[in-house]
Scaffold this motif. Structure first.
Motif, PDB file in Angstrom:
ATOM      1  N   ASP A 262       0.841  -1.192   0.000  1.00 32.35           N
ATOM      2  CA  ASP A 262       0.000   0.000   0.000  1.00 32.35           C
ATOM      3  C   ASP A 262       0.880   1.246   0.000  1.00 32.35           C
ATOM      4  O   ASP A 262       2.119   1.172   0.001  1.00 32.35           O
ATOM      5  N   LEU A 263       0.247   2.397   0.008  1.00 29.11           N
ATOM      6  CA  LEU A 263       0.998   3.649  -0.092  1.00 29.11           C
ATOM      7  C   LEU A 263       1.833   3.924   1.152  1.00 29.11           C
ATOM      8  O   LEU A 263       2.782   4.713   1.104  1.00 29.11           O
ATOM      9  N   GLY A 264       1.521   3.253   2.257  1.00 28.41           N
ATOM     10  CA  GLY A 264       2.312   3.389   3.467  1.00 28.41           C
ATOM     11  C   GLY A 264       3.485   2.433   3.529  1.00 28.41           C
ATOM     12  O   GLY A 264       4.228   2.431   4.514  1.00 28.41           O
ATOM     13  N   GLY A 265       3.637   1.592   2.482  1.00 29.96           N
ATOM     14  CA  GLY A 265       4.744   0.652   2.441  1.00 29.96           C
ATOM     15  C   GLY A 265       4.478  -0.686   3.094  1.00 29.96           C
ATOM     16  O   GLY A 265       5.394  -1.494   3.260  1.00 29.96           O
ATOM     17  N   GLN A 266       3.219  -0.967   3.457  1.00 29.26           N
ATOM     18  CA  GLN A 266       2.877  -2.254   4.059  1.00 29.26           C
ATOM     19  C   GLN A 266       2.754  -3.315   2.972  1.00 29.26           C
ATOM     20  O   GLN A 266       1.942  -3.190   2.055  1.00 29.26           O
TER      21      GLN A 266
END
Length: 366
Positions: A262-266
């Motif tokens: 995802d955009l948070g790097g998860q």
């Protein structure tokens, strides 16, 4: 007295929102109806949020044409509206020597679909980009990305309302009757009403078949049968192992258990595919973890099974059989013979990427 509206779009997922937006921007009077109290609560909010390039689909198909066009419209839209997104790229990987020739096949198919930026990579070239990757070779798609689909749908809704369209939530359609000059709809909810529509567009996604069957006077032979296929996701704890999306070789009905973030790097794995599940079956069974781990270690051998954690699931409206590739169906009067009605069946991946193009296409059918 029964109110009348020029265009009624039913279903406020990403496709329904994009269709309603396209119609109102074309100067039409538009009412968007949604049975839930919020937009995008089903398929549109339970997916990978990937911007697809248009690689796999049959040349000339709606999926191929609308995905490529949709991507071309989507990136500028996201930039103009300041919607969070990342053009991170994607690697399709061959994890055995037997799979390597298929990379050239998909590169050739992509070119047929109008996608000309793919690059074949050797094992060493792929591992220079992704050191933890295990593969024999890979195909790089630099235009694949991820984005914030919730903010995107909120923006589409704002476009609709700013242009004079109206969206009504908690407004289930209870009955439809085909009449001269359009359709008559009975709408439930807190304030039941009856309206007439010159044009009626079925964008109900998972419910498209059931919705079409409610239409008194619509030919049953033109209603597609929908089956639900569940896709589960597992999150990967710790630091994301890859900067790009990693996809194994696809099958006819699935793009395989792939790696996205995802955009948070998860980092996460999924979706897998389980056919013929009941509507609203969103369970992610913990015992599926081993199968996810086993699939992912083909390209991420350092992954530990205990690093996977059950996350969420989504349902896809399938209009074919297991193992069968099926195109989108967007049926206007030239297909079924009923003036003023457009039916959308089987709008699964790449529906999110294609949504703005689907809006264009449906508006063109008018």
């Amino acid at each position: 007295m029964t109110d009348s509206v020029e265009c009624v779009v039913v279903g406020a997922g990403c496709v329904g929102l994009a269709v309603a937006r396209a119609l109102v921007l074309a100067g039409r009077e538009v009412l968007l109806l949604e049975q839930h109290d919020m937009f995008g609560t089903e398929t549109s909010s339970r997916n990978s949020e990937v911007i697809h390039a248009g690689i796999y689909y049959e040349p000339g198909s709606l999926k191929a044409r609308l995905c490529v066009r949709g991507k071309a419209l989507l990136y500028p839209y996201l930039r103009e509206r300041g919607i969070d997104h990342k053009q991170c790229g994607k690697l399709i990987v061959a994890t055995s020597p037997a799979e390597v020739p298929r990379l050239a096949f998909y590169q050739s198919r992509a070119v047929e679909n109008g996608v000309h930026d793919l690059e074949l990579l050797t094992m060493q070239e792929a591992q220079m980009r992704e050191p933890l990757l295990s593969c024999e070779a890979a195909l790089l798609s630099p235009s694949t990305g991820v984005f914030d689909s919730h903010t995107y749908m909120l923006s589409l809704l704002g476009d609709l309302e700013n242009a004079g369209g109206m969206a009504v939530f908690n407004a289930p359609v209870m009955r439809i009757r085909v009449i001269d000059g359009g359709s008559e709809l009975e709408i439930g909810g807190e304030e039941p009403s009856t309206i007439q529509a010159r044009h009626l567009i079925n964008c109900t996604g998972l419910h498209a078949t059931a919705f079409a069957r409610q239409m008194d006077g619509f030919p049953a032979e033109h209603i597609a049968e929908t089956r639900y296929a569940k896709g589960r996701y597992f999150m990967i704890s710790g630091k994301a192992p890859f900067a790009r999306l990693i996809y194994p070789m696809p099958t006819n009905d699935s793009q395989g258990t792939h790696y996205t973030c995802d955009l948070g790097g998860q980092g996460r794995l999924g979706p897998d595919i389980t056919w013929n599940v009941p509507l609203n079956d969103y369970a992610v069974e913990e015992e599926a973890r081993f199968a996810f781990w086993q699939a992912a270690t083909q390209y991420l051998p350092c992954l530990k099974e205990e690093d996977l954690h059950a996350s969420y699931a989504g349902l896809r409206p399938k209009i074919g059989q297991p193992g069968q590739w099926m195109d989108f169906r967007i049926d206007g009067p030239e297909v079924h013979g009923v003036p003023g009605i457009v039916q959308l069946f089987g709008i699964e991946s790449p529906g999110l990427t294609s949504s703005l193009a689907i809006g264009e296409y449906v508006s063109g059918l008018m």
